[in-house]
Design a protein around this motif. Structure first.
Motif, mmCIF file in Angstrom:
data_model
loop_
_atom_site.group_PDB
_atom_site.id
_atom_site.type_symbol
_atom_site.label_atom_id
_atom_site.label_comp_id
_atom_site.label_asym_id
_atom_site.label_seq_id
_atom_site.Cartn_x
_atom_site.Cartn_y
_atom_site.Cartn_z
ATOM 1 N N VAL A 138 0.878 -1.082 -0.235
ATOM 2 C CA VAL A 138 -0.069 0.207 0.055
ATOM 3 C C VAL A 138 1.021 1.210 -0.124
ATOM 4 N N SER A 139 0.869 2.122 -0.749
ATOM 5 C CA SER A 139 1.556 3.212 -1.094
ATOM 6 C C SER A 139 0.687 4.416 -0.603
ATOM 7 N N GLY A 140 0.912 4.398 0.796
ATOM 8 C CA GLY A 140 0.151 5.272 1.913
ATOM 9 C C GLY A 140 -0.543 4.411 2.869
ATOM 10 N N ALA A 141 -1.627 4.933 3.479
ATOM 11 C CA ALA A 141 -2.281 4.382 4.662
ATOM 12 C C ALA A 141 -3.599 4.588 4.536
ATOM 13 N N SER A 175 -5.371 7.543 2.263
ATOM 14 C CA SER A 175 -4.617 8.458 1.592
ATOM 15 C C SER A 175 -3.319 7.750 0.986
ATOM 16 N N PHE A 176 -3.572 7.247 -0.315
ATOM 17 C CA PHE A 176 -2.892 6.049 -0.857
ATOM 18 C C PHE A 176 -2.916 6.496 -2.250
ATOM 19 N N SER A 177 -1.717 6.077 -3.043
ATOM 20 C CA SER A 177 -1.682 6.305 -4.365
ATOM 21 C C SER A 177 -1.890 5.185 -5.401
ATOM 22 N N ALA A 178 -1.353 3.790 -4.705
ATOM 23 C CA ALA A 178 -1.111 2.598 -5.323
ATOM 24 C C ALA A 178 -1.625 1.446 -4.465
ATOM 25 N N ILE A 179 -1.848 0.104 -5.105
ATOM 26 C CA ILE A 179 -2.053 -1.054 -4.369
ATOM 27 C C ILE A 179 -1.244 -1.912 -5.157
ATOM 28 N N ASP A 180 -0.112 -2.619 -4.822
ATOM 29 C CA ASP A 180 0.798 -3.619 -5.527
ATOM 30 C C ASP A 180 1.314 -2.756 -6.818
ATOM 31 N N GLY A 181 1.441 -1.610 -6.713
ATOM 32 C CA GLY A 181 1.958 -0.926 -8.047
ATOM 33 C C GLY A 181 0.771 -0.550 -8.814
ATOM 34 N N SER A 182 -0.287 -0.951 -8.567
ATOM 35 C CA SER A 182 -1.631 -0.467 -9.591
ATOM 36 C C SER A 182 -2.245 0.788 -9.046
ATOM 37 N N SER A 183 -2.291 1.771 -9.730
ATOM 38 C CA SER A 183 -2.912 3.085 -9.245
ATOM 39 C C SER A 183 -4.215 2.881 -8.740
ATOM 40 N N ARG A 184 -4.380 3.537 -7.608
ATOM 41 C CA ARG A 184 -5.557 3.504 -6.718
ATOM 42 C C ARG A 184 -5.487 4.824 -6.007
ATOM 43 N N HIS A 185 -6.312 5.726 -6.243
ATOM 44 C CA HIS A 185 -6.493 7.029 -5.628
ATOM 45 C C HIS A 185 -7.231 7.067 -4.438
ATOM 46 N N ASN A 186 -6.824 6.778 -3.350
ATOM 47 C CA ASN A 186 -7.328 6.818 -1.972
ATOM 48 C C ASN A 186 -8.690 6.097 -1.859
ATOM 49 N N ALA A 187 -9.038 5.180 -2.744
ATOM 50 C CA ALA A 187 -9.926 4.181 -2.568
ATOM 51 C C ALA A 187 -9.700 2.852 -3.263
ATOM 52 N N SER A 208 -13.062 -13.423 -0.717
ATOM 53 C CA SER A 208 -12.906 -14.794 -0.939
ATOM 54 C C SER A 208 -11.519 -15.090 -1.170
ATOM 55 N N SER A 209 -10.719 -14.338 -2.299
ATOM 56 C CA SER A 209 -9.456 -14.726 -2.752
ATOM 57 C C SER A 209 -8.450 -13.559 -2.115
ATOM 58 N N GLY A 210 -9.027 -12.557 -1.652
ATOM 59 C CA GLY A 210 -7.883 -11.612 -0.841
ATOM 60 C C GLY A 210 -7.298 -10.677 -2.056
ATOM 61 N N ALA A 211 -7.709 -11.136 -3.523
ATOM 62 C CA ALA A 211 -7.100 -10.242 -4.559
ATOM 63 C C ALA A 211 -7.344 -8.780 -4.683
ATOM 64 N N LEU A 212 -6.796 -7.740 -4.986
ATOM 65 C CA LEU A 212 -7.078 -6.652 -5.198
ATOM 66 C C LEU A 212 -8.380 -6.708 -6.551
ATOM 67 N N GLY A 255 -9.850 -5.576 -9.604
ATOM 68 C CA GLY A 255 -9.389 -4.675 -10.713
ATOM 69 C C GLY A 255 -10.286 -3.872 -11.496
ATOM 70 N N GLY A 256 -11.829 -4.137 -10.953
ATOM 71 C CA GLY A 256 -12.887 -3.293 -11.649
ATOM 72 C C GLY A 256 -13.198 -2.189 -10.999
ATOM 73 N N TRP A 257 -12.981 -2.393 -9.323
ATOM 74 C CA TRP A 257 -13.628 -1.217 -8.593
ATOM 75 C C TRP A 257 -12.316 -0.260 -8.351
ATOM 76 N N ARG A 258 -12.372 0.682 -8.960
ATOM 77 C CA ARG A 258 -11.304 1.990 -8.879
ATOM 78 C C ARG A 258 -11.867 3.300 -9.176
ATOM 79 N N PRO A 259 -12.758 3.793 -8.008
ATOM 80 C CA PRO A 259 -13.151 5.122 -8.064
ATOM 81 C C PRO A 259 -11.749 5.976 -7.954
ATOM 82 N N SER A 260 -11.807 7.056 -8.263
ATOM 83 C CA SER A 260 -10.483 8.024 -8.240
ATOM 84 C C SER A 260 -10.793 9.265 -7.333
ATOM 85 N N ALA A 261 -10.606 9.346 -6.022
ATOM 86 C CA ALA A 261 -10.726 10.489 -5.385
ATOM 87 C C ALA A 261 -9.572 11.569 -5.295
ATOM 88 N N ASP A 262 -9.506 12.667 -5.419
ATOM 89 C CA ASP A 262 -8.420 13.652 -5.760
ATOM 90 C C ASP A 262 -7.714 14.052 -4.144
#
Length: 375
Positions: free
Chosen positions: A136-139, A155-167, A173-177, A179-186
């Motif tokens: 997690v690139s942030g908290a 307050s984070f910018s990426a998960i596992d190197g994949s861009s995720r803006h704060n959400a 079930s699998s624990g995987a990130l 890939g389809g849910w990616r709202p971007s908060a500024d």
């Protein structure tokens, strides 16, 4: 005191509209509970167990002190401290429970000596750290479960190197990130509310997905994260806390003083209550809205002035207050102490109780260090 006993003098009568039968709130006298030596940021319930996260390093119970590094658990009914003690090496800011798993988010890098980057899954019984692991690139500041997912805001910018803006979201079930849910908060997300049709975000952001009128509060789809344009209110200041019930959405804000604001499902403001300090946490139980924060007084109108001072009169409500579903201030006034006061409020629906965590050390003059339960 259990809810069945609230006909006693310890019960607080709610202020209701003319002609309406008065309702009974929770007792203003807190139940017996463990004492924490540092801040409580997060509370989660699973059956008869209370899980607590924060910055504390020890917990006192039964006249003894026990080492508990920022994570602890105890029995909801008796307050008895449990042996569950995973131990995080820095502050735990958020907790969520799903099945036999307790999810923790915060500023830590290790849990029970196992490397975990601000996010961990812990067995609810044994305290062992699960295989769920992400960079997690942030908290994360807030966690919530629903729709087969763990949702995280912060307050984070990426998960596992994949861009995720704060959400972000993860499969339960699998624990995987996800890939389809990616709202971007500024800007940062401080609060989440999950229903079957929406995920509500609250925080310091100005826009979500670049959509106007998503100032500090927005609703997005639970699967893809697209903004729901059927809910487009704007909040007057940073949203610190958020909850939902069948009547709508409630937010706790800072700003000039603090406010708890009720919105309909369509985004219309239903009512607001104003305090002389930040409202930080909000919870709904039995049609009553409970508020916690830094405030000392509740304003009698929506007007306030410099530093949040109530300009048209006020009543004492030190760090805790309750409001009817129609927006009327109730007589519930446990009176916590401290400057920061209350950081979190969480409902224990199994017991019909309310848990409060924060930096207070007394409630109504009783020794209640950083956690209190009302039923």
């Amino acid at each position: 005191m259990r809810r069945a006993l609230l006909t006693s003098v310890a019960a607080t009568t709610l202020v209701t509209a003319a002609g309406a039968a008065p309702a009974l709130a929770l007792s203003a006298s807190p139940e017996k509970a463990p004492l924490f030596n540092g801040s409580v940021y997060a509370i989660a319930y699973r059956g008869s167990t209370v899980y607590v996260g924060g910055s504390f390093t020890s917990v006192a119970w039964g006249g003894r002190s026990y080492a508990r590094a920022r994570l602890a658990a105890f029995d909801a009914g008796s307050g008895t401290l449990l042996s569950w003690s995973p131990g995080a090496n820095s502050t735990v800011m958020a907790l969520a429970v799903s099945g036999s798993s307790v999810y923790a988010g915060g500023a830590f890098t290790r849990v029970s000596g196992v490397a975990r980057d601000n996010l961990a899954r812990i067995d609810a019984g044994s305290g062992s750290v699960g295989s769920f692991s992400h960079r997690v690139s942030g908290a994360p500041y807030a966690l919530a479960v629903g729709n087969g997912r763990l949702y995280a805001g912060g307050s984070f910018s990426a998960i596992d190197g994949s861009s995720r803006h704060n959400a972000a979201a993860f499969s339960l079930s699998s624990g995987a990130l996800d890939g389809g849910w990616r709202p971007s908060a500024d800007d940062s997300v401080h609060a989440l509310g999950v229903t079957s049709s929406r995920v509500y975000l609250g925080g310091a952001f100005h826009q979500v997905n670049g959509v106007s009128r998503t100032l500090r509060i927005a609703a997005v789809s639970p699967a893809g994260g697209a903004v729901d344009r059927g809910f487009l209110p704007t909040a007057p200041a940073q949203v610190n806390g958020l909850t939902t019930d069948s009547a709508g959405v409630y937010v706790a804000t800072g700003g000039q003083g603090g406010r708890v604001i009720a919105y309909s499902g369509g985004g219309a403001m239903r009512w607001q209550r104003v305090f002389d300090g930040d409202a930080v946490a909000v919870a709904s139980l039995g049609g009553t809205i409970y508020v916690g924060g830094h405030f000392d007084r509740a304003c009698t109108t929506v007007n306030n002035g410099a530093h949040g001072t109530c300009t048209d009169g006020s009543v004492p409500r030190v760090k805790l207050a309750a409001v009817t579903g129609g927006g009327a201030l109730t007589g519930w006034a446990p009176q916590a102490n401290g400057v920061i006061g209350v950081r979190t409020l969480v409902v224990d629906r199994n017991r019909g109780a309310l848990g409060a965590g924060g930096d207070f050390t007394t409630i109504g003059g009783q020794n209640r260090k950083r956690y209190a339960s009302f039923d």
